[in-house]
Design an enzyme around this catalytic site. Sequence first.
Site, PDB file in Angstrom:
ATOM      1  N   HIS A 136     -44.785   2.381  20.861  1.00 55.02           N
ATOM      2  CA  HIS A 136     -45.252   1.875  22.147  1.00 55.02           C
ATOM      3  C   HIS A 136     -46.359   0.836  22.000  1.00 55.02           C
ATOM      4  CE1 HIS A 136     -45.469   1.651  26.368  1.00 55.02           C
ATOM      5  NE2 HIS A 136     -45.267   2.917  26.676  1.00 55.02           N
ATOM      6  N   ASP A 173     -42.245  -1.417  25.050  1.00 55.17           N
ATOM      7  CA  ASP A 173     -42.521  -0.644  26.257  1.00 55.17           C
ATOM      8  C   ASP A 173     -41.312   0.202  26.622  1.00 55.17           C
ATOM      9  OD1 ASP A 173     -45.068  -1.651  26.452  1.00 55.17           O
ATOM     10  OD2 ASP A 173     -44.424  -3.377  27.646  1.00 55.17           O
TER      11      ASP A 173
END
Lengths: 326, 484
Positions: free
Chosen positions: B455, B459
């Site tokens: 992350h 995303d």
Amino acid sequence: MTVAVMTYLEAIRQGMWEEMERDERVFLLGEDIGAYGGAFKVTAGFYDHFGAERVIDTPIAEAAIVGAAMGAALNGMRPIAEMQFIDFISCAFEQLTNMVASTHWRWGARVPMVVRGPCGGGVHGGPFHSQNMEAYFFHTPGLKIVEPATAYDAKGLIKAAVRDDDPVLYFEHKYLYRRIKEDVPEKDYIVPIGKGALRREGKDVSVITYGSMVHVALEAAAELEKDGVGVEVIDLRTLLPMDEEMVLTTAAKTGKIVVLHEDRKRGGIGGEIAATIGEKAFEYLDGPVVRVASLDTPVPYSPALEEVFMPNTAKLKTAIKELVAY
Amino acid sequence: MSTDVIMPQMGESIAEGTITKWLKKPGDAVKRDEPLFEISTDKVDAEIPSPAAGVLSEILVKEGQTVEINTVVGRIGAAGEKAAAAPSAAGTAAPTARAGTKSEPAAQQAQGKAAAPPAQQAQTRQASAPAEAQPQPSASAGSGAARPHHDAGDGDGDGDVARGGASREELRRTRSSPLVRKIASEHGVNISALQGTGISGRVTKNDIISFIEQGGAATHAPGAQPEAAQASREAAPAAAREPEAPAWFAPGQDTRIEPMSTIRKKIAEHMVMSRRTSAHVTTFFEVDMSGIARIRAKNKEDFQAREGISLTWLPFIAKAAIDAIRRFPIINSSVDGDKIVYKKHVNLGIAVALDWGLIVPVIKDADEKNILGLARAIADLGERARTKRLKPDDVAGGTFTITNPGGFGGLIGTPIISQPQVAIMGVGAIQKRAVVIDDAIAIRTMAMLCLSFDHRTVDGADADRYMAAVKKTLEQAAFTDLGV
């Protein structure tokens, strides 16, 4: 005690004046320093006040100026020899390195003399009138080298140089001559040779510098403070013998060191400072010792190129930021 | 006339290897190129063939010992020659002698080496063998894990000559700076276990001092210098609360203690390093594999007959994963400091379970392969992994990985990313299930697919769009060209 606002140039002048008043062994010799008062008017008025015997105009022959000064010093005088531009001290290289510097070792005879002259660039003087010559002499045992950054130090160091029993090279930065104005005590004081000055305290990174670059460092430090970066500024004042204790103390404090000088980087004294830190403060380093200095070329005559050649606040800030982020 | 048997160099960046097994005893006859011993290196385990025909006359390096490449590990004598007397412990250790440990008796040295490689030795290893290792700078994200824990306490200065292959970025993370190493040494802190804020993730002076101030130091050292002294004074109460880790297990009737194999240590280091490096998030997709099931059913026998390999699910999933990467190149990227590195080609890692561990061989330029090419590459790498015939290059350079816990019946898992990649796809068990389609209950071949992603740069929306594309490709099952 009276304090007067004076320029860097006036401070040198006052220092010499006071020493000549104090000690009749002190005299001046150099090119056009008499009736003309010197190329930068550092000695203006000396000829009228002290007379032709103590303010001696010489031929354009630096080796002869330094050689004559050495002879006078050996005979008990305290000469101050002026190089019209410090670049031309190269003509006296043999006299200084082989003769003046080694006499104490060879004969046990001390040579109390001062060779002073304007150094440095930023005034568009071109390759013969802009150089910094300290590295050539820094390598020579037997010489002392000072380079003031402030008017206070300019006066205090010239007086200390005159009183020192060993040969002292006094490099005065011509860019500072009339740009630095500050309160200087109109009294007898000296700035001890061999002691640096902590110009600004900071926690993140140290800039070790001298001469006109002290002001560049202080400007960068003030600007970077707004970004939360604490920059410590060390003004060496004396290059030889260097205030190693101050250098190592700041290295141990911040662990991140930028050595800044206007002289060229390669073979400049910044390399010696970096190496000393590497040898003696290795365990305190939290990043590479970084040098910011001039490019390894002759000093360009073109103002635009000279700007590229020399260190400045922007270049220094970039180097500091990279080191802080390291 | 005898021939020296040497520890071979199994790849450019490999400096040493461990002899895991001698396949011949002294006195045994051996043919040229016949497997002679097994080794384990940072990257692969391999069988080493005999360099000559004759009799194995001497074994100079025993099983379990780690030696530098080109060390003579044994000798092959002419047929009929007698085996040399069994080597003494000291004699055995001699070839492994290393600067820095000279003061130890040789036998101890050898023993120490087998049980716990010194820091110097560990440093020469590339970080992340089993899962995947690349000596390129981008591989460096977090590879500081290669530094064993006891190293921080060893102080600095050692290992300076043995950093072969470590990138500048890795060295910044593992070596940090003289000051940080000194503070770490005084406080018993393992630098590579900290998250640094400096360049390349380097642990800065402020990082380690604040770590110690928060009670991270193991011990309080009285001899600390300027800042360190201050830090240690402040840290003292906190440090006192944390005694040295106790030995949790002692050998006894109810426990058996054995040292980890090289591959196990490398897996352990890499997994922990990856967890520490990437911000792992996992997303799950349920995929209807009925279309693929039909293709497999229809072509299975032909494929096997023609190509000699079975047509499994994996090539289809790999193809779908690769095709979707073209639309979402971030999935095939790496993080290098504050930069993102995009790769032109997909080098697809396929996790292969072994009886003795796990390895991730890589299909190079997998994006240029069709179903047949992928199937063949998967079969080939799997076979060579299981028979210890992978070369170091076979496990290097991966850009994306697929792992297949479903093969063992697992519904799905949450795989750990193989650094320095940013995503890994997991494939769960593929089985028929009752699903609702248009208000009717139907029997479909279903599979859970998941994607663990980093992350920091990927995303959730990117990951889910990517997985939706994979799902769509698999459900449409428009793989008309199997390449046969």
